[in-house]
Design a protein around this motif. Structure first.
Motif, PDB file in Angstrom:
ATOM      1  N   VAL A  88      -7.160 -10.987  -3.186  1.00  0.00           N
ATOM      2  CA  VAL A  88      -6.549  -9.989  -2.297  1.00  0.00           C
ATOM      3  C   VAL A  88      -5.596  -9.071  -3.054  1.00  0.00           C
ATOM      4  N   MET A 129      -2.596  -3.669   9.168  1.00  0.00           N
ATOM      5  CA  MET A 129      -3.109  -3.765   7.801  1.00  0.00           C
ATOM      6  C   MET A 129      -3.005  -5.185   7.247  1.00  0.00           C
ATOM      7  N   THR A 157      -6.293  -7.425   6.726  1.00  0.00           N
ATOM      8  CA  THR A 157      -6.651  -7.916   5.397  1.00  0.00           C
ATOM      9  C   THR A 157      -6.887  -9.417   5.431  1.00  0.00           C
ATOM     10  N   CYS A 176     -12.636  -0.429   5.282  1.00  0.00           N
ATOM     11  CA  CYS A 176     -13.382  -1.190   6.284  1.00  0.00           C
ATOM     12  C   CYS A 176     -13.748  -0.288   7.460  1.00  0.00           C
ATOM     13  N   TYR A 187       0.829  -1.207   0.000  1.00  0.00           N
ATOM     14  CA  TYR A 187       0.000   0.000   0.000  1.00  0.00           C
ATOM     15  C   TYR A 187       0.862   1.255   0.000  1.00  0.00           C
ATOM     16  N   VAL A 247     -11.096  -8.104  -1.227  1.00  0.00           N
ATOM     17  CA  VAL A 247     -10.955  -7.534   0.109  1.00  0.00           C
ATOM     18  C   VAL A 247     -10.541  -6.064   0.019  1.00  0.00           C
ATOM     19  N   ASP A 248     -11.203  -5.215   0.782  1.00  0.00           N
ATOM     20  CA  ASP A 248     -10.855  -3.795   0.848  1.00  0.00           C
ATOM     21  C   ASP A 248     -10.696  -3.398   2.312  1.00  0.00           C
ATOM     22  N   VAL A 249      -9.503  -3.572   2.841  1.00  0.00           N
ATOM     23  CA  VAL A 249      -9.275  -3.262   4.248  1.00  0.00           C
ATOM     24  C   VAL A 249      -9.206  -1.758   4.492  1.00  0.00           C
ATOM     25  N   VAL A 281       0.537 -10.541   4.298  1.00  0.00           N
ATOM     26  CA  VAL A 281      -0.848 -10.993   4.437  1.00  0.00           C
ATOM     27  C   VAL A 281      -0.908 -12.514   4.497  1.00  0.00           C
TER      28      VAL A 281
END
Length: 329
Positions: free
Chosen positions: A239, A131, A135, A275, A42, A270-272, A161
């Motif tokens: 992901v 994070m 995730t 969230c 990210y 997935v969109d952490v 992750v």
């Protein structure tokens, strides 16, 4: 305070160490003295301004970065609180996912995005969690709906992750198979995988096995190939994927999800970042960590002054687990 400031898109060299004013917490915010942070894709996607399609869509600044100080994860101590904060007081050790601002000595974090630091983790270890583990939790628990007896495949099991996804699936009672490179086979097995596939020796989409859930972090195989390893009612959770300048990994994830309405399996992503349950998820992770069911895997630790080097190292994509940065004592 000292902070690494991102003035333009580019390589890690565009981050400059600057003196900035210490931030003041808003009514619902907590001011945290950062003791450690971590680096993840990210951060360098934001640093590079890639994929560039996201600049056009408005997720990134079109010509200049929207975020001045990167750093999505922090662990540290509460210094001050806003008038509406009810759960924290100065001196509390916490960890959080502010999504920006962690590459600095202080950061303001909304109360809804932080939780008490796990008692059995150091600050460096705690900074590795928010994070990446958040995730993985969304992928395994919410999208994969993993439960006892499920067969789960984690593609990209040795990364930040992935190492959490393997442990979480195991903690939820699943039989876990991890896919990784040859140098990380022993690591993935050591964190709870029942079986490990070395992708240089076997194509996991052609091994004849069927799984209830595929957590696809590496994005190394097309969606149609991934779906064929699933049971008829299995779940494919996208992901991430291979980075690209213009569209990827977003294009890979979107192509997988777009096929969802036309296949029998559940397909989701997935969109952490967006969230709204960050605090609740951190509290859940704290419980799992303090119970000894989940622990962060740290590849390497860097001092604060070497944050650009830490980002460059993480960007190469070879880290086993997380890359962390010690900010202050």
């Amino acid at each position: 305070m000292k902070a690494f400031v991102l003035r333009a898109y580019g390589s890690p060299d565009v981050m400059e160490l600057k003196e900035l004013g210490k931030p003041e917490p808003g009514d619902d915010e907590v001011l945290v003295k950062v003791r450690a942070t971590s680096v993840q894709p990210y951060d360098w996607h934001m640093m590079r301004g890639e994929p560039r399609l996201f600049r056009v869509l408005g997720d990134l600044g079109l010509r200049r970065p929207k975020i001045a100080v990167l750093g999505a994860d922090v662990a540290g101590d509460v210094v001050a609180v806003g008038k509406d904060v009810t759960e924290f007081v100065p001196g509390d050790p916490v960890y959080a996912m502010p999504k920006q601002g962690g590459f600095a000595e202080y950061v303001c974090v909304p109360e809804r995005e932080l939780a008490p630091k796990p008692a059995n983790l150091s600050y460096d270890e705690a900074a590795a969690v928010p994070m990446a583990a958040g995730t993985a939790l969304l992928a395994v628990r919410d999208h994969g709906r993993v439960g006892p007896g499920d067969k789960v495949l984690v593609n990209g099991a040795s990364g930040g992750v992935g190492t959490f996804a393997v442990q979480l699936a195991r903690a939820f009672g699943a039989e876990v198979t991890g896919v990784c490179g040859p140098r990380n086979v022993d690591l993935v097995r050591s964190i709870g995988a029942h079986q490990v596939i070395d992708y240089t020796e076997r194509d996991f989409t052609r091994n004849g096995q069927r799984y209830d859930v595929l957590i696809d972090i590496a994005g190394s195989r097309p969606g149609w190939a991934c779906r064929r390893v699933l049971t008829g009612k299995g779940a494919l959770v996208a992901v991430g994927g291979q980075a690209g300048r213009w569209v990827q990994p977003g294009g890979h994830v979107l192509s997988m999800v777009a096929a969802g309405p036309f296949v029998s399996q559940r397909v989701s992503s997935v969109d952490v970042v967006n969230c709204e349950e960050t605090k609740r998820n951190l509290v859940t992770l704290t419980g799992l960590i303090e119970d000894g069911k989940v622990s962060p895997v740290i590849d390497r630790s860097f001092p604060f002054a070497r944050i650009p080097e830490a980002v460059a190292y993480q960007e190469k994509g070879h880290a086993a687990g997380k890359v962390v940065v010690t900010v202050g004592g």
